[in-house]
Design an enzyme around this catalytic site. Structure first.
Site, PDB file in Angstrom:
ATOM      1  N   VAL A   1       0.853  -1.190   0.000  1.00  0.00           N
ATOM      2  CA  VAL A   1       0.000   0.000   0.000  1.00  0.00           C
ATOM      3  C   VAL A   1       0.890   1.242   0.000  1.00  0.00           C
ATOM      4  CG1 VAL A   1      -1.842   1.193   1.237  1.00  0.00           C
ATOM      5  CG2 VAL A   1      -1.662  -1.313   1.386  1.00  0.00           C
ATOM      6  N   CYS A   2       0.659   2.129  -0.920  1.00  0.00           N
ATOM      7  CA  CYS A   2       1.469   3.357  -0.978  1.00  0.00           C
ATOM      8  C   CYS A   2       1.246   4.170   0.295  1.00  0.00           C
ATOM      9  CB  CYS A   2       1.099   4.204  -2.185  1.00  0.00           C
ATOM     10  SG  CYS A   2       1.899   5.825  -2.136  1.00  0.00           S
ATOM     11  N   ILE A   3       2.308   4.410   1.022  1.00  0.00           N
ATOM     12  CA  ILE A   3       2.173   5.059   2.328  1.00  0.00           C
ATOM     13  C   ILE A   3       1.718   6.510   2.195  1.00  0.00           C
ATOM     14  CG2 ILE A   3       4.652   5.631   2.469  1.00  0.00           C
ATOM     15  CD1 ILE A   3       4.378   5.064   5.525  1.00  0.00           C
TER      16      ILE A   3
ATOM     17  N   ALA B   1      -1.901   6.523   1.414  1.00  0.00           N
ATOM     18  CA  ALA B   1      -2.668   5.971   2.531  1.00  0.00           C
ATOM     19  C   ALA B   1      -2.803   6.975   3.680  1.00  0.00           C
ATOM     20  CB  ALA B   1      -2.008   4.687   3.030  1.00  0.00           C
TER      21      ALA B   1
END
Lengths: 126, 130, 96
Positions: B77-79, B82
């Site tokens: 998940v792209c931080i 997110a």
């Protein structure tokens, strides 16, 4: 290998099709381009459709002072992203000329766009 | 072949997540390997720990977790995408002084560099947008 | 050969035009999700520049009740065929 009319191809072509401010697509697409370049990937950028408006001069921050994408675009050279193309047909749709845009992109006709896509081993669309 | 999926549509708002999960199952059935699913843009909502769809609808988050458990598919998940959208694991929650967390393993918060890496080392990267 | 994937209807969006502009002479185009509307006889003209290279996803046509209405010029593939198209292409591009 390539003459003046033939797009020089890098490793990764990032196609940006969204306008600044209206959504996060342009910013998120540019983030991928910058990170790829920082990793040593040779990145080309193609602005298509509404994406050509990303290069209009005199942009400012948006609502609530939200940062736009123009400051990021100004950093592209620092990341060695030097191949910048715009879709010629989109320019005429918006009444823009390539030479009045920031960063002096090169306008590509439809045939040249297909050629640019063909030459890149990897393409991401945003 | 080695595949990766880039998913950018919000679950239940767009068909993208359903399409991506269906495609993931189909490629595995054909004997390919799925290295990772990278969640970007509104696709990060797929990692929401508290997602609770009606029982007669597909549970997308459970579907991704099953792919991880059965096939070792990494769920990245792209931080940056997110955190902006209120999705964070325990570590990030502590770092940002938040009382709860909304992402848990096997979903992992990671950077866009992982997407670049996947695009380099996988034979195919298939994008599902909204 | 690249596979272009379009999930937007040509009745409401111009996304398919971007895909067509980016397509090389061997490239294929697959319609999925709302994009399958482009397989209807009244809309399939948008893709007349790529005869024999237009595909639509069976499951998405079926779910919308459009399978029987899809134009005969469109090659209908199921999701297994979708994977096969990605195998045959050296790369895929998604237009959404």
């Amino acid at each position: 290998m390539s003459d003046e009319h033939e797009p020089l191809a890098g490793d990764l072509l990032v196609i940006l099709r969204h306008a600044p401010h209206g959504s996060s697509w342009l910013r998120e697409g540019l983030d991928v381009a910058l990170v790829a370049a920082a990793f040593g990937t040779e990145v080309s950028l193609l602005f298509m459709g509404e994406g050509v408006t990303a290069l209009v001069e005199d942009q400012t921050a948006g609502a609530l002072g939200q940062k736009g994408t123009a400051p990021t675009l100004e950093m592209l050279e620092m990341y060695d992203i030097e191949t910048l193309w715009v879709e010629a047909e989109a320019l005429s749709r918006f009444g823009l000329d390539a030479d009045e845009l920031m960063l002096a992109p090169r306008a590509l006709e439809a045939g040249a766009i297909a050629e640019a896509v063909r030459k890149h081993p990897r393409v991401l669309t945003f | 072949m080695r595949y990766a999926i880039l998913l950018m549509g919000s679950p239940y708002s767009d068909q993208a997540s359903h399409s991506a999960l269906r495609f993931a199952r189909a490629l595995l059935a054909r004997g390919h390997r799925l290295e990772a699913v990278f969640f970007y843009h509104d696709g990060v909502y797929n990692a929401a720990r508290l997602s609770a769809p009606p029982q007669d609808e597909p549970h997308l988050a459970d579907g991704w977790v099953a792919l991880h458990e059965e096939q070792g598919v990494a769920l990245q998940v792209c931080i940056a995408a997110a955190l902006r959208r209120g999705l964070m694991d325990e570590r990030e929650a502590a770092r940002h002084g938040k009382a709860g967390h909304s992402v848990e393993a096997p979903f992992e918060l990671t950077g866009v560099g992982q997407l670049v890496d996947l695009s380099q080392r996988c034979d195919r990267l298939v994008t599902f947008g909204p | 050969m690249k596979l272009h994937i379009v999930n937007r209807s040509p009745a409401s969006y111009r996304v398919h035009e971007q895909a067509l502009a980016a397509m090389g002479p061997e490239d294929r185009l697959l319609l999925i999700e709302d994009g399958v509307q482009g397989g209807l006889p009244q809309l399939v003209r948008h893709f007349e520049a790529i005869p024999g290279r237009l595909y639509a996803l069976r499951e998405d046509l079926e779910a919308r009740g459009l399978l029987g209405r899809c134009d005969a010029s469109v090659q209908v593939v199921d999701v297994d065929g979708f994977v096969q198209l990605t195998e045959e292409a050296e790369h895929t591009l998604s237009w959404y």
